[in-house]
Design an enzyme around this catalytic site. Sequence first.
Site, PDB file in Angstrom:
ATOM      1  N   LYS A  79       0.955  -0.522   0.215  1.00 19.76           N
ATOM      2  CA  LYS A  79       0.306   0.263  -0.536  1.00 19.76           C
ATOM      3  C   LYS A  79       0.947   1.376  -0.269  1.00 19.76           C
ATOM      4  O   LYS A  79       1.862   1.626   1.066  1.00 19.76           O
ATOM      5  CB  LYS A  79      -0.986  -0.200   1.233  1.00 19.76           C
ATOM      6  CG  LYS A  79      -1.441   1.155   1.465  1.00 19.76           C
ATOM      7  CD  LYS A  79      -2.792   1.237   2.623  1.00 19.76           C
ATOM      8  CE  LYS A  79      -3.899   2.295   2.263  1.00 19.76           C
ATOM      9  NZ  LYS A  79      -4.746   1.488   3.697  1.00 19.76           N
ATOM     10  N   SER A 159      -9.900   2.540   2.786  1.00 13.20           N
ATOM     11  CA  SER A 159      -9.436   2.959   1.750  1.00 13.20           C
ATOM     12  C   SER A 159      -8.111   2.353   1.732  1.00 13.20           C
ATOM     13  O   SER A 159      -7.105   2.260   0.024  1.00 13.20           O
ATOM     14  CB  SER A 159      -8.055   4.006   3.017  1.00 13.20           C
ATOM     15  OG  SER A 159      -7.035   3.308   3.504  1.00 13.20           O
ATOM     16  N   SER A 183     -10.294   0.523   7.440  1.00 12.97           N
ATOM     17  CA  SER A 183      -9.766  -0.008   5.820  1.00 12.97           C
ATOM     18  C   SER A 183      -9.161  -0.755   5.448  1.00 12.97           C
ATOM     19  O   SER A 183      -8.721  -0.866   4.149  1.00 12.97           O
ATOM     20  CB  SER A 183      -8.460   1.465   5.641  1.00 12.97           C
ATOM     21  OG  SER A 183      -9.461   2.177   5.657  1.00 12.97           O
TER      22      SER A 183
END
Length: 493
Positions: A79, A159, A183
């Site tokens: 990420k 997210s 998330s």
Amino acid sequence: MTDLTTLGIAAIRDGVRDGQFKAREVAEAFNAKVAGADALNAFLVKTPEHALAAADAADAARAAGETLKPLAGVPIGMKDLFATKGVATTAASKILEGFVPPYESTVSQNLWNAGAGMLGKLNLDQFAMGSSNETSAFGNVISPWRRPNDTAALAPGGSSGGSSTAVSAGLAPGATGTDTGGSIRQPAAFTGISGIKPTYGRCSRWGTIAFASSLDQAGPMARDVRDCAIMLEAMAGFDAKDATSLKLDVPNWEAALSTDLKGKKVGVPKEYRVDGMPGEIEALWQQGIDWLRDAGAEIVEVSLPHTKYALPAYYIIAPAEASSNLARYDGVRYGLRDLPEGAGLQDMYAATRAAGFGDEVKRRILIGTYVLSAGFYDAYYTQAQKVRTLIARDFERAFGECDVLLTPTAPSAAFALGEKQADPLAMYLNDVFTVPASLAGLPAMSVPGGLDKDGLPLGLQIIGKPLDEQGVLNAGLAIEQRAGFTARPQTWW
């Protein structure tokens, strides 16, 4: 030979170790798949050379008869909230465009030390603020899933939407995520994969771009529970550079996995039965209860009376911390600098932030600055912190009656991109089931439980006691085995 990109972390690790295939073959297969999936917009930066270098190191170690590292031969997605030395790290924001860290985050370094290779940096909601991956400055991530006879692009959750899409689409066997209010768990539920947020402090936050420091926690996202356990073992551990890091040994979660829940009690919080919850979610929840009972667990109803205050408290605390954390982005030392002609220092700050931050980030900074301001601090921020304490106390009392809690992960299946963008409150409600565990710093996991009427994945959430990741993983594995979830998105990209 089997398509190597259909294999998960455990299968790749074991296959490389046993000599069934070479690590380089695995890396090449995933690199090719990543290169052909630009339509999903999951990767912001591709690093095929990193994956190949780690694979070659694994193959050389095996040829030399050395003991292989725990993740030798396993390529993963990272990420883009984790700083990676020499590789652009932007948090999906224009304000950090072009920023190349001279250092490595602790979590990513732990994974490289364990032998993993990096396929690339994954897209996300800007500064991890969002539930649909529509706030990235570099375009929306598209879910690999679609409704039948419908080409509308669906949200992969947020997210960590790039992470969920990459794993679900088979672009990576596993990926890192971060979870501030859901998330990891919500995108995992939307895309039919597993993801666990460990106890706050299990994984170091050092080198991870901050959103809300008292809530942010890294965790793995993978195809199944075992793969999450393997990856979390590599990610976790004490770090002296993070003052909130827990000075504890990392358990061997994979070795202790068990689906036998005899003697365990599973709590079902009555307050999670919210008004207007779709019948499919209610039915899946009941199905999950039956599965855990079949695994030997006793089901008990528990009460978490302050649950209804969790979302409002979260949306005061998290923006307040964000307004403080994001003050460092001012155009002075790194990232974007917007300097209008003849402008002074204050003008540069204003212009840089106006150009660099997206609408959702600005919204949360404004909310956070407001609730921290003189005259409102006690009315909002102090009150929210008191509510947070009450929520943590609710969980503590509930765990006096049970070992883990079972709830839905999200109030719906994936929705179409653009469907909720105009209404921030509707978007924030995506986190209604995930936020309470975040406020209390508890380990929590989402596992896929089934499909809705449109054939889209639905997830079940297990919440555990502090430091009881094992209990969460075991309950998740019991559900996984009974659900038999094997659905995969049809390739259209």
